[in-house]
Enzyme design. Structure first.
Site, mmCIF file in Angstrom:
data_model
loop_
_atom_site.group_PDB
_atom_site.id
_atom_site.type_symbol
_atom_site.label_atom_id
_atom_site.label_comp_id
_atom_site.label_asym_id
_atom_site.label_seq_id
_atom_site.Cartn_x
_atom_site.Cartn_y
_atom_site.Cartn_z
ATOM 1 C CD GLU A 156 -4.743 3.496 5.951
ATOM 2 O OE1 GLU A 156 -5.450 3.591 5.107
ATOM 3 O OE2 GLU A 156 -3.518 3.207 5.913
ATOM 4 C CE LYS A 177 -1.031 2.998 -0.862
ATOM 5 N NZ LYS A 177 -0.490 2.468 0.342
#
Length: 444
Positions: free
Chosen positions: A246, A262
């Site tokens: 990420e 997410k």
């Protein structure tokens, strides 16, 4: 700035090993060829200055800006992301002051944050297939000669040389069992039902003991679970081994981008099962809602520093696949005014919303109440700020810390109103399993 071309190779482990006797070596690792999406590897060592950040610093990222100002600015070259600058990490607890919360003074194995000021870098560009040695004018003639000799002596076709042995002397212990994990998730759900928060990211630690060279462990982990925002940092107090998928915040001149993750499901045992799980994630209302909450939070964070009307969301709920899991990833862009620096962006946005919850400040209070251990480097950020005006940082998930014979990592997930405690526990273990299994299978 001086640039010297070297043979292109993806064998960056060999290059990093060549720096083993130099202080504070750092490797910002694209994960190539195991991971997709990363373009550059940046390797350096022997910083000319250093900065340690503390949890009670009132403006920690202002000190980082001061460190970078010690190097003369360089011209922008789109093919050279780093031309001398700061490389290091900021731990999660530095975000308390950024969000008007009291300092968390519980001890962590590494400092709250640490950056070195590096006057050179080896940069591999996997998009163009090039490798360069880049020297800032602050780099000394002796250092240039030494580095050229080191890298010209590498046989790029051979695997990285052997390292000191690494061994786990005790297997990983879970901080919570399934029932205790579920109990704490229920406490978060109580806060959500009461209207305190919409989401909180709850995590737990996994701890073991080891002896030997952590770089050996990192090279094994990157073979199994490399991410496009991986990193290996060696500090006087210990090491960081990050396999992060990420990005936190990329800055390219005035352009900003963040890419929150997410939504998670494990990979399948067969191609058909894997495709079905990926489609299940794409269609999951819960995971899309969880992702959208964080997108809104980060749009708000960008709005604190970006030009009015410049914040955009070009990609929403994009499926990205990694060695052990599928994720939903969104992209938010913005444009900085001329008088705002990257340190100001970090102060406004740190820590990343994908690992706090929403609203951020209250979610961080809930996290502090329910998590027994400080997060330290985990859920902070690792990256660089270059003297040419570029910067890039990760969210330090899938990240291990080694210090004084102890190795630890952590995992968790975002809890929302319709979260199932048992399913959340499974997701937590899905995320960390490949790291624990790799180390325990190879080094026990």
């Amino acid at each position: 700035m001086q640039i010297i071309s070297l043979p292109y190779s993806r064998n960056l482990g060999a290059a990093f090993t060549a720096l083993g006797d130099l202080p504070c070596p750092v490797w910002l690792d694209s994960g190539q060829p195991r991971a997709s999406g990363g373009r550059f590897d940046i390797i350096s060592a022997d910083p000319i200055a250093s900065l340690t950040l503390n949890v009670d610093d009132s403006a920690p990222f202002a000190a980082l800006d001061d460190l970078l100002c010690e190097l003369e600015p360089q011209e922008v070259d789109q093919q050279i992301p780093f031309c001398g600058g700061a490389i290091g990490f900021a731990g999660y607890e530095l975000g308390n002051n950024c969000n008007f919360l009291p300092p968390d003074t519980r001890p962590t194995p590494l400092p709250a944050g640490a950056f070195g000021l590096y006057s050179w870098a080896l940069i591999a560009d996997h998009q163009l297939g090039t490798t360069h040695l880049v020297f800032h004018p602050a780099c000394t003639r002796h250092q240039k000669q030494d580095l050229q000799q080191r890298f010209e002596a590498i046989d790029w076709e051979k695997p990285a040389p052997g390292h000191e042995s690494f061994k786990l002397t005790h297997p990983f212990q879970h901080e919570y069992d399934a029932s205790e994990y579920a109990r704490r998730i229920e406490s978060i759900l109580d806060y959500i039902r009461a209207g305190d928060i919409y989401q909180a990211n709850f995590t737990q630690r996994f701890n073991a003991t080891y002896e030997g060279d952590p770089l050996t462990a990192y090279l094994a982990l990157r073979e199994a679970a490399a991410g496009p925002f991986s990193a290996y940092l060696s500090l006087p107090e210990g090491q960081l081994l990050s396999l992060s998928p990420e990005r936190f915040i990329l800055a390219d001149g005035r352009f900003l981008q963040t890419e929150p993750i997410k939504g998670t499901v494990p990979r399948g045992e067969t191609p058909a099962e894997d495709a079905a799980l990926a489609q299940q994630l794409r269609d999951s209302r819960k995971d899309r809602a969880e992702n959208l909450m964080i997108v809104d939070l980060l749009r708000n964070d960008f709005g604190k520093v970006c030009e009015r009307g410049s914040v955009r969301v070009p990609n929403l709920f994009e499926l990205q696949s990694f060695a052990n899991v599928h994720h939903l990833v969104s992209t938010i862009n913005g444009q900085l005014p001329q008088d705002v620096e990257y340190a100001d962006v970090l102060s406004a946005c740190f820590p990343g919303g994908s690992i706090t919850g929403a609203p951020k400040r209250r979610a961080m209070e809930v996290i502090r109440e329910l998590e027994d251990s400080p997060r330290g480097a985990y859920c902070g950020s690792i990256g660089y700020l270059s003297s040419c005006g570029r910067a890039d940082t990760n969210i330090a998930i899938r990240t291990l810390t080694t210090s004084n014979g102890k190795i630890s990592c952590a995992a968790g997930g975002g809890i929302v109103a319709d979260s199932d405690p048992a399913a959340e526990h499974r997701e937590c273990l899905d995320k960390v399993r490949i790291l624990l299994n790799t180390l325990e299978a190879r080094f026990s």
